[in-house]
Write a protein that holds these residues in place. Structure first.
Motif, PDB file in Angstrom:
ATOM      1  N   GLY A   1      62.120  14.474 -21.570  1.00  0.00           N
ATOM      2  CA  GLY A   1      61.347  15.722 -21.640  1.00  0.00           C
ATOM      3  C   GLY A   1      60.065  15.691 -20.849  1.00  0.00           C
TER       4      GLY A   1
ATOM      5  N   GLU B   1      56.109  28.601 -22.183  1.00  0.00           N
ATOM      6  CA  GLU B   1      56.873  28.210 -20.984  1.00  0.00           C
ATOM      7  C   GLU B   1      57.670  29.438 -20.517  1.00  0.00           C
ATOM      8  OE1 GLU B   1      57.592  25.609 -18.793  1.00  0.00           O
ATOM      9  OE2 GLU B   1      59.160  26.944 -18.064  1.00  0.00           O
TER      10      GLU B   1
ATOM     11  N   ARG C   1      59.984  15.068 -17.607  1.00  0.00           N
ATOM     12  CA  ARG C   1      60.499  14.985 -16.242  1.00  0.00           C
ATOM     13  C   ARG C   1      59.462  15.427 -15.210  1.00  0.00           C
ATOM     14  NH1 ARG C   1      65.335  14.994 -14.115  1.00  0.00           N
ATOM     15  NH2 ARG C   1      64.724  16.721 -12.788  1.00  0.00           N
ATOM     16  N   GLY C   2      58.527  16.289 -15.606  1.00  0.00           N
ATOM     17  CA  GLY C   2      57.567  16.807 -14.639  1.00  0.00           C
ATOM     18  C   GLY C   2      56.502  15.782 -14.313  1.00  0.00           C
TER      19      GLY C   2
ATOM     20  N   ALA D   1      51.714  31.617 -17.911  1.00  0.00           N
ATOM     21  CA  ALA D   1      50.361  31.124 -18.184  1.00  0.00           C
ATOM     22  C   ALA D   1      49.281  32.119 -17.815  1.00  0.00           C
ATOM     23  CB  ALA D   1      50.130  29.823 -17.417  1.00  0.00           C
TER      24      ALA D   1
ATOM     25  N   PRO E   1      55.803  15.930 -23.115  1.00  0.00           N
ATOM     26  CA  PRO E   1      54.395  15.589 -23.358  1.00  0.00           C
ATOM     27  C   PRO E   1      53.922  16.048 -24.736  1.00  0.00           C
ATOM     28  CG  PRO E   1      54.674  16.398 -21.115  1.00  0.00           C
ATOM     29  CD  PRO E   1      55.987  16.624 -21.823  1.00  0.00           C
TER      30      PRO E   1
HETATM   31  C1  SAM Z   1      56.261  20.108 -13.228  1.00  0.00           C
HETATM   32  S1  SAM Z   1      56.784  21.061 -14.602  1.00  0.00           S
HETATM   33  C2  SAM Z   1      55.785  20.333 -15.878  1.00  0.00           C
HETATM   34  C3  SAM Z   1      56.337  20.568 -17.257  1.00  0.00           C
HETATM   35  C4  SAM Z   1      55.548  19.883 -18.376  1.00  0.00           C
HETATM   36  N1  SAM Z   1      54.194  20.421 -18.458  1.00  0.00           N
HETATM   37  C5  SAM Z   1      55.529  18.383 -18.180  1.00  0.00           C
HETATM   38  O1  SAM Z   1      54.484  17.850 -17.795  1.00  0.00           O
HETATM   39  O2  SAM Z   1      56.572  17.749 -18.405  1.00  0.00           O
HETATM   40  C6  SAM Z   1      55.989  22.613 -14.310  1.00  0.00           C
HETATM   41  C7  SAM Z   1      56.245  23.644 -15.405  1.00  0.00           C
HETATM   42  O3  SAM Z   1      55.403  24.773 -15.184  1.00  0.00           O
HETATM   43  C8  SAM Z   1      56.145  25.919 -15.497  1.00  0.00           C
HETATM   44  N2  SAM Z   1      55.518  27.059 -14.812  1.00  0.00           N
HETATM   45  C9  SAM Z   1      55.637  27.456 -13.535  1.00  0.00           C
HETATM   46  N3  SAM Z   1      54.915  28.582 -13.322  1.00  0.00           N
HETATM   47  C10 SAM Z   1      54.340  28.892 -14.494  1.00  0.00           C
HETATM   48  C11 SAM Z   1      53.500  29.946 -14.921  1.00  0.00           C
HETATM   49  N4  SAM Z   1      53.114  30.924 -14.095  1.00  0.00           N
HETATM   50  N5  SAM Z   1      53.114  29.959 -16.219  1.00  0.00           N
HETATM   51  C12 SAM Z   1      53.498  28.970 -17.063  1.00  0.00           C
HETATM   52  N6  SAM Z   1      54.295  27.956 -16.707  1.00  0.00           N
HETATM   53  C13 SAM Z   1      54.709  27.922 -15.444  1.00  0.00           C
HETATM   54  C14 SAM Z   1      57.538  25.616 -14.986  1.00  0.00           C
HETATM   55  O4  SAM Z   1      58.525  26.477 -15.534  1.00  0.00           O
HETATM   56  C15 SAM Z   1      57.671  24.164 -15.424  1.00  0.00           C
HETATM   57  O5  SAM Z   1      58.205  24.061 -16.725  1.00  0.00           O
END
Ligand code: SAM
Length: 258
Positions: A36, A87, A38-39, A109, A71
């Protein structure tokens, strides 16, 4: 957020999020948190953020752009904090709910469905650069400030452009420079009270590394021939290349309202 399966960000953050949760469920509960994350999340960066945020057991933590929720689950397990996830990608929301059972709202966000001062703590990890550009980044930072009450704390994990032009950047990402980020933080009326380079932090423990590698192998075995996993892997590979060549860097920051 778009619903285009050929979009690499859609593939990475939605379809592959769903597949990751399926793989983790089949491998077993000890795989859930590394799968979970992965980012951006890895234990040393999460520990730094949690030590800076100082959550109390049972306290609310808003996780903005929570992805698959690793996280948040790491935070809950190590501090007893109570995460609420926001999300935008529906399959990622379902994946987080399936793996961890946290409350998840499908939301962008830049328009969070939380009241002003809803919590003392929030974090937003690896999300800023995935938004559509500086206007959205400023809106995201203003929303984080709005939903955290006075005296509260915000954790941020960001990827920053070190050079003016990036070679072969991942599609759909907008990496601010450090100066650009600090200008946005100033406009959002947020102060930086601590910062650390996440690349200088210790590598994950062997067990964590082995579990993420097992998840990757299984994803590849099941879905390696799909355009979605190919596109997601390509995005990760490009970020990895930029980090290793020094064109990108990654930082964790502790923020407070001015
Ligand atoms: C690199 S992943 C990180 C996920 C998580 N925070 C982690 O660290 O494992 C980036 C996340 O940001 C979300 N995301 C992209 N644009 C967004 C937005 N405008 N508002 C909220 N989330 C967004 C994506 O869907 C994705 O789940």
């Amino acid at each position: 957020m778009s619903r285009d399966p050929s979009d690499p960000m859609e593939a990475e953050f939605d379809t592959v999020a769903k597949w990751t949760a399926q793989v983790a469920v089949d491998l077993g509960p000890q795989y859930y948190v590394p799968a979970g994350c992965r980012g951006s999340g890895q234990p040393a960066a999460l520990d730094w953020l949690l030590q800076s945020l100082r959550p109390a057991p049972g306290e609310l933590l808003l996780d903005v752009g929570a992805g698959v929720g690793g996280p948040a689950a790491y935070a809950a397990a190590s501090t007893g904090v109570r995460p609420v996830l926001a999300e935008p990608e529906p399959d990622a929301c379902r994946a987080a709910a399936t793996l961890f059972g946290f409350p998840v709202v499908q939301a962008d966000a830049t328009a969070l469905p939380f009241t002003d001062g809803a919590a003392r703590l929030a974090w937003c990890l690896g999300v800023l650069c995935t938004t559509s550009g500086p206007d959205a980044q400023l809106a995201l930072l203003r929303e984080l400030r709005r939903v955290v009450r006075a005296g509260g704390r915000i954790g941020l994990l960001v990827f920053l452009a070190v050079t003016g032009t990036l070679d072969d950047p991942p599609r759909g990402n907008h990496f601010p420079t450090s100066a650009g980020l600090h200008a946005l933080l100033g406009r959002a009326e947020l102060d930086v009270t601590a910062v650390a380079g996440s690349e200088d932090m210790p590598a994950p423990p062997a067990a964590w590394h082995d579990r993420t590698a097992a998840v990757e192998r299984e994803l590849q075995r099941r879905f390696g021939s799909t355009p979605q996993l190919t596109a997601a892997n390509e995005q990760s590979h490009r970020i990895g290349q930029l980090l290793s060549s020094g064109q990108l860097t990654s930082q964790v920051l502790l923020l407070e309202r001015k």
